[in-house]
Design a protein around this motif. Structure first.
Motif, PDB file in Angstrom:
ATOM      1  N   GLU A  88      -4.631   2.939 -12.597  1.00  8.83           N
ATOM      2  CA  GLU A  88      -5.129   2.872 -11.217  1.00  8.83           C
ATOM      3  C   GLU A  88      -5.371   4.253 -10.618  1.00  8.83           C
ATOM      4  OE1 GLU A  88      -3.205  -1.291  -9.562  1.00  8.83           O
ATOM      5  OE2 GLU A  88      -2.653   0.590  -8.596  1.00  8.83           O
ATOM      6  N   ALA A 130     -15.138  -4.780  -6.911  1.00  7.66           N
ATOM      7  CA  ALA A 130     -16.212  -3.793  -7.047  1.00  7.66           C
ATOM      8  C   ALA A 130     -17.581  -4.389  -6.760  1.00  7.66           C
ATOM      9  CB  ALA A 130     -16.179  -3.186  -8.454  1.00  7.66           C
ATOM     10  N   LYS A 142     -15.111 -14.938  -4.039  1.00  5.45           N
ATOM     11  CA  LYS A 142     -14.330 -13.956  -3.288  1.00  5.45           C
ATOM     12  C   LYS A 142     -13.484 -14.634  -2.203  1.00  5.45           C
ATOM     13  CE  LYS A 142     -13.762 -10.003  -0.857  1.00  5.45           C
ATOM     14  NZ  LYS A 142     -13.467  -8.683  -1.306  1.00  5.45           N
ATOM     15  N   GLN A 190      -4.775 -15.478  -1.632  1.00  2.61           N
ATOM     16  CA  GLN A 190      -3.905 -14.398  -1.152  1.00  2.61           C
ATOM     17  C   GLN A 190      -3.276 -14.765   0.178  1.00  2.61           C
ATOM     18  OE1 GLN A 190      -5.606 -10.467  -0.955  1.00  2.61           O
ATOM     19  NE2 GLN A 190      -6.030 -10.397  -3.148  1.00  2.61           N
ATOM     20  N   LEU A 232      -9.465 -14.721  -1.569  1.00  2.70           N
ATOM     21  CA  LEU A 232      -8.813 -14.333  -0.317  1.00  2.70           C
ATOM     22  C   LEU A 232      -7.948 -15.475   0.217  1.00  2.70           C
ATOM     23  CD1 LEU A 232     -11.700 -12.386   1.480  1.00  2.70           C
ATOM     24  CD2 LEU A 232      -9.681 -11.419   0.370  1.00  2.70           C
ATOM     25  N   ASP A 283      -8.515   5.672 -12.080  1.00  2.00           N
ATOM     26  CA  ASP A 283      -9.627   4.868 -11.578  1.00  2.00           C
ATOM     27  C   ASP A 283     -10.021   5.337 -10.168  1.00  2.00           C
ATOM     28  OD1 ASP A 283     -10.865   1.751 -11.882  1.00  2.00           O
ATOM     29  OD2 ASP A 283     -10.541   2.436  -9.827  1.00  2.00           O
ATOM     30  N   ARG A 284      -9.010   5.522  -9.336  1.00  2.00           N
ATOM     31  CA  ARG A 284      -9.315   5.938  -7.958  1.00  2.00           C
ATOM     32  C   ARG A 284      -9.807   7.383  -7.891  1.00  2.00           C
ATOM     33  NH1 ARG A 284     -11.259   2.283  -5.253  1.00  2.00           N
ATOM     34  NH2 ARG A 284     -11.702   1.687  -7.385  1.00  2.00           N
ATOM     35  N   THR A 285      -9.271   8.221  -8.736  1.00  2.00           N
ATOM     36  CA  THR A 285      -9.765   9.603  -8.787  1.00  2.00           C
ATOM     37  C   THR A 285     -11.242   9.608  -9.168  1.00  2.00           C
ATOM     38  OG1 THR A 285      -7.579  10.308  -9.469  1.00  2.00           O
ATOM     39  CG2 THR A 285      -9.349  11.895  -9.767  1.00  2.00           C
ATOM     40  N   LYS A 312       0.650 -15.204   1.210  1.00  2.00           N
ATOM     41  CA  LYS A 312       1.284 -14.472   2.308  1.00  2.00           C
ATOM     42  C   LYS A 312       2.102 -15.393   3.195  1.00  2.00           C
ATOM     43  CE  LYS A 312      -0.457 -10.776   4.467  1.00  2.00           C
ATOM     44  NZ  LYS A 312      -1.438  -9.869   5.092  1.00  2.00           N
ATOM     45  N   ARG A 346      -2.535   0.937  -5.558  1.00  2.00           N
ATOM     46  CA  ARG A 346      -3.583   1.946  -5.358  1.00  2.00           C
ATOM     47  C   ARG A 346      -4.956   1.304  -5.232  1.00  2.00           C
ATOM     48  NH1 ARG A 346      -4.934   5.767  -4.430  1.00  2.00           N
ATOM     49  NH2 ARG A 346      -5.274   7.306  -6.068  1.00  2.00           N
ATOM     50  N   LYS A 347      -5.087   0.085  -5.761  1.00  2.00           N
ATOM     51  CA  LYS A 347      -6.425  -0.472  -5.821  1.00  2.00           C
ATOM     52  C   LYS A 347      -6.359  -1.979  -5.662  1.00  2.00           C
ATOM     53  CE  LYS A 347     -10.234  -1.005  -9.020  1.00  2.00           C
ATOM     54  NZ  LYS A 347     -10.520  -1.084 -10.448  1.00  2.00           N
ATOM     55  N   ASP A 348      -7.026  -2.496  -4.661  1.00  2.00           N
ATOM     56  CA  ASP A 348      -7.134  -3.942  -4.487  1.00  2.00           C
ATOM     57  C   ASP A 348      -8.478  -4.192  -3.816  1.00  2.00           C
ATOM     58  OD1 ASP A 348      -6.740  -6.624  -4.262  1.00  2.00           O
ATOM     59  OD2 ASP A 348      -5.144  -6.515  -2.768  1.00  2.00           O
ATOM     60  N   VAL A 349      -9.493  -4.110  -4.626  1.00  2.00           N
ATOM     61  CA  VAL A 349     -10.852  -4.177  -4.097  1.00  2.00           C
ATOM     62  C   VAL A 349     -11.749  -4.809  -5.153  1.00  2.00           C
ATOM     63  CG1 VAL A 349     -11.186  -1.770  -4.829  1.00  2.00           C
ATOM     64  CG2 VAL A 349     -12.817  -2.800  -3.262  1.00  2.00           C
ATOM     65  N   GLN A 388       0.816  -1.213   0.000  1.00  2.00           N
ATOM     66  CA  GLN A 388       0.000   0.000   0.000  1.00  2.00           C
ATOM     67  C   GLN A 388       0.852   1.266   0.000  1.00  2.00           C
ATOM     68  OE1 GLN A 388      -1.716  -1.052   4.206  1.00  2.00           O
ATOM     69  NE2 GLN A 388      -1.854   1.148   3.918  1.00  2.00           N
ATOM     70  N   LEU A 436      -5.927   1.658   7.298  1.00  2.00           N
ATOM     71  CA  LEU A 436      -6.936   1.089   6.414  1.00  2.00           C
ATOM     72  C   LEU A 436      -8.299   0.947   7.086  1.00  2.00           C
ATOM     73  CD1 LEU A 436      -4.830  -1.642   4.556  1.00  2.00           C
ATOM     74  CD2 LEU A 436      -5.398   0.656   3.786  1.00  2.00           C
ATOM     75  N   LEU A 474     -11.049   1.630   1.491  1.00  2.00           N
ATOM     76  CA  LEU A 474     -12.017   1.328   0.433  1.00  2.00           C
ATOM     77  C   LEU A 474     -11.302   0.922  -0.859  1.00  2.00           C
ATOM     78  CD1 LEU A 474     -14.593   4.248   0.857  1.00  2.00           C
ATOM     79  CD2 LEU A 474     -14.950   1.824   1.410  1.00  2.00           C
ATOM     80  N   ASP A 475     -10.114   1.466  -1.065  1.00  2.00           N
ATOM     81  CA  ASP A 475      -9.346   1.128  -2.265  1.00  2.00           C
ATOM     82  C   ASP A 475      -8.610  -0.196  -2.119  1.00  2.00           C
ATOM     83  OD1 ASP A 475     -10.096   3.574  -3.289  1.00  2.00           O
ATOM     84  OD2 ASP A 475      -8.247   4.590  -2.670  1.00  2.00           O
ATOM     85  N   LEU A 476      -8.337  -0.567  -0.877  1.00  2.00           N
ATOM     86  CA  LEU A 476      -7.463  -1.727  -0.647  1.00  2.00           C
ATOM     87  C   LEU A 476      -8.143  -2.747   0.259  1.00  2.00           C
ATOM     88  CD1 LEU A 476      -4.190   0.342   0.006  1.00  2.00           C
ATOM     89  CD2 LEU A 476      -4.761  -0.887  -2.084  1.00  2.00           C
ATOM     90  N   SER A 477      -9.444  -2.885   0.102  1.00  2.00           N
ATOM     91  CA  SER A 477     -10.186  -3.700   1.069  1.00  2.00           C
ATOM     92  C   SER A 477      -9.709  -5.160   1.103  1.00  2.00           C
ATOM     93  CB  SER A 477     -11.684  -3.641   0.770  1.00  2.00           C
ATOM     94  OG  SER A 477     -11.955  -4.287  -0.448  1.00  2.00           O
ATOM     95  N   ASN A 478      -9.234  -5.676  -0.022  1.00  2.00           N
ATOM     96  CA  ASN A 478      -8.767  -7.074  -0.015  1.00  2.00           C
ATOM     97  C   ASN A 478      -7.642  -7.292   0.994  1.00  2.00           C
ATOM     98  OD1 ASN A 478     -10.565  -7.888  -1.952  1.00  2.00           O
ATOM     99  ND2 ASN A 478      -9.132  -7.632  -3.655  1.00  2.00           N
ATOM    100  N   ILE A 479      -6.779  -6.306   1.125  1.00  2.00           N
ATOM    101  CA  ILE A 479      -5.649  -6.424   2.054  1.00  2.00           C
ATOM    102  C   ILE A 479      -6.159  -6.621   3.482  1.00  2.00           C
ATOM    103  CG2 ILE A 479      -3.733  -5.140   3.097  1.00  2.00           C
ATOM    104  CD1 ILE A 479      -3.153  -3.915   0.412  1.00  2.00           C
ATOM    105  N   ILE A 531     -19.469  -0.311  -0.731  1.00  2.00           N
ATOM    106  CA  ILE A 531     -18.342   0.090  -1.576  1.00  2.00           C
ATOM    107  C   ILE A 531     -18.800   0.686  -2.906  1.00  2.00           C
ATOM    108  CG2 ILE A 531     -16.405  -0.855  -2.939  1.00  2.00           C
ATOM    109  CD1 ILE A 531     -15.639  -2.539  -0.523  1.00  2.00           C
ATOM    110  N   LYS A 551      -8.863   5.131   2.304  1.00  2.00           N
ATOM    111  CA  LYS A 551      -7.808   4.334   1.696  1.00  2.00           C
ATOM    112  C   LYS A 551      -8.171   2.854   1.751  1.00  2.00           C
ATOM    113  CE  LYS A 551      -2.819   4.010   1.671  1.00  2.00           C
ATOM    114  NZ  LYS A 551      -1.579   4.304   2.386  1.00  2.00           N
TER     115      LYS A 551
END
Lengths: 602, 378
Positions: B214, A556, A566, A573, A570, B217-219, A577, A551-554, A528, B351, B366-371, B238, B364
């Motif tokens: 990216e 939609a 989903k 992932q 996960l 996209d986020r903007t 890890k 910047r993006k890992d979500v 991140q 996050l 919301l952009d990286l929710s998978n993490i 989301i 932030k």
């Protein structure tokens, strides 16, 4: 059966990898009638999976065969297997020392190669009778007459009567068997003299303890007697002697000229080192057999538990490997990046790879290995000498007067087409050209001096790739030479990662640093935050790359039908890890430690 | 009495869009007839098992449910009404595409009880619509929308997409402005997901089209959130926005891990402590139902650990976050019992926010929710 000394033949088979040594051994075993084809597991002598897969023999063993010759007499053949690779040079020379003769197998399609030569010279050093055999004559590309001439020209052995065989098809094996009887001398040695026996292999099993394979040179060995290892002076009582046919057969005694095994409740192979001489503790021989030397590791690397793996389990596994492999050394060490682990020493690169693979395969361990290193000599300004095999232990530059690195004599055998490419490669690896000999019109052997640390980096892969596998390579340690060396450090997110540190030649530092940084950018996943990757010498940054921030890992869309998918994502992932090491706040995948060592073609 | 939600899948479209990897097929009248018959059979098969449940929401999705004759929808819903307990029903949504609607269809939908329409609009830029394989124009949308309003539909959702090939920030902005000016009740705003096996994926891989990076996209995402909030929409999931009180009740059931039944090709269900899903080919689906067998292909038992993880992972999709009180009531323990370290770690990473009642994603996050979500997996 009472064995007449003059009817014993002790011999080895020597060959380049893939030239058919093991296949010929199988045919000899079959044709002596000890085993039927059905009983034979393919390639009896190679017992470890790994060896079979790679087609190489690592630990040698001996097998006893009975052959009824055309003259009507029964002969005892002791076939002593040797490892083919240069890393195991010392072991080859010890097993050859147990023989009176050697069968030299040369591939009729490939001709003489670097390893063939290296092993033949070892055999010649031991005064063995050498029987050349031309193999694979069944292949369409076989050129037996040319290869015979090559053997005569290069090695200087008469090939006039060399059998032309196909070990795979079982063709002309009888000729080889008769040659063994007629050309290899019988052993000599007085069975009433004080015991003198050479250990040419030893291994541990938890049932019997250490079993030594020996060649009795003089005297007699039997159960109940006290024996002494001449290099250590340690004494043991013999519990069993015998021979190895397809299994162990125990006997009353082994006498001069014979080959067999001894057990004496020895607990560790270190106490029964290959090359050592066994004698009678109560009636010792005066002088040991010549040539015993302690094997010295040439290549070192760190072995660490991967995430979730236990340090102590790795220690147990290394200990277990060590009881069978006296050449493996290790001691605990600590890395700031990787935690507790071990610094391990190996005979060479192949030995290192074999140990790594055995840890992963036989012990099912998840390990991280650091870049291999050689032993550098550091002469400090105060005159003290240090031997450094872990870059982390290098003293500060200001304290160092100068450093020395190990140099090897390398011989590269190649078709003439690749001479240019090899010269370029060796020059790039800081090699010094010594000379080049023509073996025949289209083949040469090139001699170079090369720094060992260049050889262990990616030399094999580069050579293979640049010559499309046609060149073969061999080396031996020549000595140490003063060199302008520096410690190259890698910083991830500003943090020095000791596991990546290398000692390299000054002229190579920039290129290596940049390559490593570029590769790390590829293998470390985005985080991140942006991650700088830097290569540094001391406090000077010589290369820098950046892993862009994620910047993006979500996802939609996530409705009823998407939840299972989903979760799978996960889970994947999460699995990924697990194979990461956290360095500071950065997750570094295990491959990162490997990929930085790999040759990449440019 | 427990309640449940019902999803009904209509896997037919006039034409497949270039980005679509859903189970949908170009319409064919024989197939359709047979499928609808079996779909009604499948619904009846669940009558007994769900006799203790009352139906709370229905979502007819696809595909394009509006592209088939309205009589099919009528028969389908009548069958549902006869099969399940209906005294608690709150929402019936039908997915529709502009260009497939007419007055007759719309009045039939209204009459049978559909009270929410979800329009697949994606963009109001005709060149963009064309480039992603949509068959309608922005004009079609407006006409459909006014027809729906005239017929009295007062709960309309508009599906929009961003991150489309060659889409610019200004394109998205003008689409949003237009949609907002119509005063729609609900907006779903999705970032384009490049799915393998889709036409658009192939084009992208072959370098034939350009996608916003990216950063853009986020903007697009965050400027849309800001704009919609300023215009009276609540950002509640989301990708979802609504006027107060107009959240989609059906979708909330997914995000709150409540029981639901999915019927039709490749539909997923979460009922009786397991997740199960239907076959995805017509042959298997039809064949099983003709023998009056459940057309179920597989199932996953959900143990307590997994249920808790799902509750958190889906709960994080809600902008409000994971409701700690609901967690405690449902699982009989505090969320801290198992997730204290995870929460602390991601609060530290910036996050998530851990406030008194909720654990929720930051901007932030919301952009990286998978993490974040990966750490909630058992």
């Amino acid at each position: 059966m009472q064995v007449k000394q003059e009817n014993i033949r002790n011999f080895s088979i020597i060959a380049h990898i893939d030239h058919g040594k093991s296949t010929l051994a199988d045919r000899l075993i079959e044709n002596t009638g000890m085993l039927t084809s059905r009983e034979m597991q393919e390639q009896v002598l190679d017992s470890m999976d790994l060896e079979r897969e790679r087609g190489i023999t690592i630990k040698l063993k001996a097998i006893r065969l009975v052959y009824k010759a055309k003259n009507g007499e029964d002969y005892i053949f002791n076939l002593i297997d040797t490892p083919g690779h240069v890393d195991f040079n010392y072991e080859v020379s010890r097993s050859l020392a147990a023989c009176e003769g050697a069968i030299l197998v040369v591939d009729a399609t490939q001709g003489v190669e670097a390893q063939t030569l290296a092993n033949v010279y070892l055999a010649i050093d031991q005064d063995l009778e050498i029987l050349p055999v031309i193999n694979k004559i069944d292949l369409p590309s076989a050129r037996p007459e040319e290869v015979k001439k090559e053997v005569e020209d290069i090695i200087g052995i008469d090939c006039e009567d060399a059998p032309l065989i196909s070990a795979k098809e079982g063709l002309n094996i009888d000729q080889v068997l008769e040659d063994i009887v007629n050309k290899i001398p019988a052993p000599t040695g007085d069975k009433n003299a004080p015991l003198k026996a050479l250990i040419f292999d030893s291994y541990y099993d938890s049932y019997k303890g250490v079993t030594c394979y020996i060649r009795v040179v003089e005297g007699t060995i039997k159960p109940g007697m006290m024996i002494k290892m001449m290099s250590t002076g340690k004494c043991f009582e013999v519990t069993e002697v015998g021979i190895n046919t397809s299994r162990h057969v125990s006997l009353d005694q082994l006498v001069a000229g014979e080959v067999g095994y001894v057990t004496a409740s020895i607990k560790n192979v270190k106490e029964a080192r290959v090359g050592d001489t066994i004698t009678d503790a109560e009636n010792p021989t005066e002088k040991p057999l010549p040539g015993y030397k302690k094997v010295v590791p040439m290549v070192y690397c760190g072995i660490y538990p991967a995430e979730g793996e236990e340090y102590s389990i790795i220690r147990d596994a290394l200990e277990k490997l060590q009881v069978n492999d006296a050449a493996l050394v290790f001691e605990p060490e600590t890395s700031a990046a990787l935690g507790f682990g071990f610094r391990c020493g190996f005979l060479g690169l192949l030995h290192m790879e074999i140990i790594q693979e055995r840890l992963e395969r036989e012990f099912d361990l998840n390990i991280i290995t650091t870049a291999p290193s050689v032993i550098y000599k550091v002469i400090k300004k105060d005159g003290t000498l240090l031997e450094i095999q872990n870059p982390t232990n290098l003293p500060p530059q200001a304290e160092i007067d100068y450093m020395e690195e190990p140099i090897v004599n390398a011989s590269i055998m190649t078709p003439t087409d690749y001479v240019g490419a090899i010269m370029e490669l060796c020059q790039n690896k800081r090699g010094t050209f010594l000379n080049m000999e023509y073996l025949e019109e289209t083949r040469v052997v090139m001699h170079y001096e090369l720094p060992l640390n260049e050889v262990i980096y990616d030399f094999f892969d580069a050579l293979k790739s640049k010559t499309r596998g046609y060149a073969s390579f061999d080396y031996e340690l020549k000595g140490y030479r003063r060199s302008e060396l520096v410690k190259l450090d890698i910083l991830i997110n500003g943090e020095l990662v000791d596991a990546f540190s290398l000692i390299v030649h000054e002229d190579k530092a920039y290129e290596r640093g940049r390559t490593i940084a570029e590769k790390l950018v590829d293998v470390i996943p985005r985080h991140q935050f942006a991650i700088p990757i830097q290569a540094a010498i001391g406090s000077k940054i010589i290369a820098r790359e950046t892993i862009k921030a994620l910047r993006k890992d979500v996802l939609a869309k996530c409705y009823g039908g998407d939840i299972s998918r989903k979760k799978k994502l996960l889970e994947k992932q999460k699995e990924g890890k697990k194979r990461m090491r956290s360095i500071g706040s950065v997750d570094v995948p295990q491959e990162a430690f490997l990929t930085v060592l790999k040759y990449d073609e440019k | 009495m427990n309640s449940f939600s019902l999803y009904i899948h209509i896997p037919f479209c006039e034409k497949k869009c270039y980005y679509c990897d859903f189970t949908s097929f170009a319409k064919n009248s024989d197939m359709l007839e047979k499928y609808m018959l079996n779909l009604n059979k499948e619904i009846k098969l669940y009558k007994e098992q769900l006799s203790d449940y009352s139906l709370r929401t229905i979502f007819i999705g696809g595909g394009t449910p509006s592209c088939i004759e309205h009589s099919y929808i009528e028969t389908l819903l009548e069958n549902v009404f006869k099969t399940f307990h209906m005294d608690n029903l709150a929402e019936i949504t039908l997915e529709a595409n502009p260009g497939t609607l007419d007055n007759k269809k719309i009045s039939s939908y209204k009459k049978i009880g559909i009270n929410r329409i979800s329009l697949g609009v994606q963009s109001l830029k005709d060149n963009l619509l064309n480039s992603i394989g949509r068959i309608h124009t922005s004009q079609d949308f407006k006409e459909s929308f006014y027809m729906l309003r005239e017929e009295g539909f007062d709960n309309i959702n508009v599906d929009l997409m961003f991150g489309l090939p060659h889409q610019k920030l200004i394109d998205l902005k003008s689409t949003l402005e237009e949609v907002v000016s119509l005063d729609v009740e609900h907006i779903s705003l999705y970032s384009l997901i490049l799915e393998e096996e889709t036409q658009i994926f192939k084009w992208y891989k072959n370098g034939l089209l350009e996608l916003p990076d990216e950063d853009l996209d986020r903007t697009m995402y965050h400027s849309s959130i800001k704009f919609l909030r300023e215009n009276g929409y609540e950002h509640y999931e989301i990708s979802n926005f609504s006027k107060p009180g107009y959240e989609c009740k059906h979708n909330l059931a997914y995000w709150k891990i409540k029981p639901y039944l999915g019927v039709g090709l490749n539909s997923h269900s979460n009922l009786f402590g397991k997740r199960f899903w239907n076959h995805s080919t017509f042959t298997e689906y039809n064949c099983l139902l003709e023998k009056k067998h459940f057309p179920v292909e597989g199932e996953e038992k959900i143990d307590r650990d997994m249920e808790i993880a799902e509750f958190c992972i889906m709960g994080l999709r809600l902008i409000k976050g994971i409701d700690k009180l609901e967690y405690r009531n449902r699982f009989g323990e505090d969320i801290k019992n198992r997730y204290d370290n995870v929460i602390k770690k991601h609060v530290h990473n910036g996050l998530i926010i851990d406030d008194y009642n909720y654990v929720k994603l930051t901007n932030k996050g919301l952009d990286l929710s998978n993490i974040v979500e990966v750490d909630f997996m058992p």
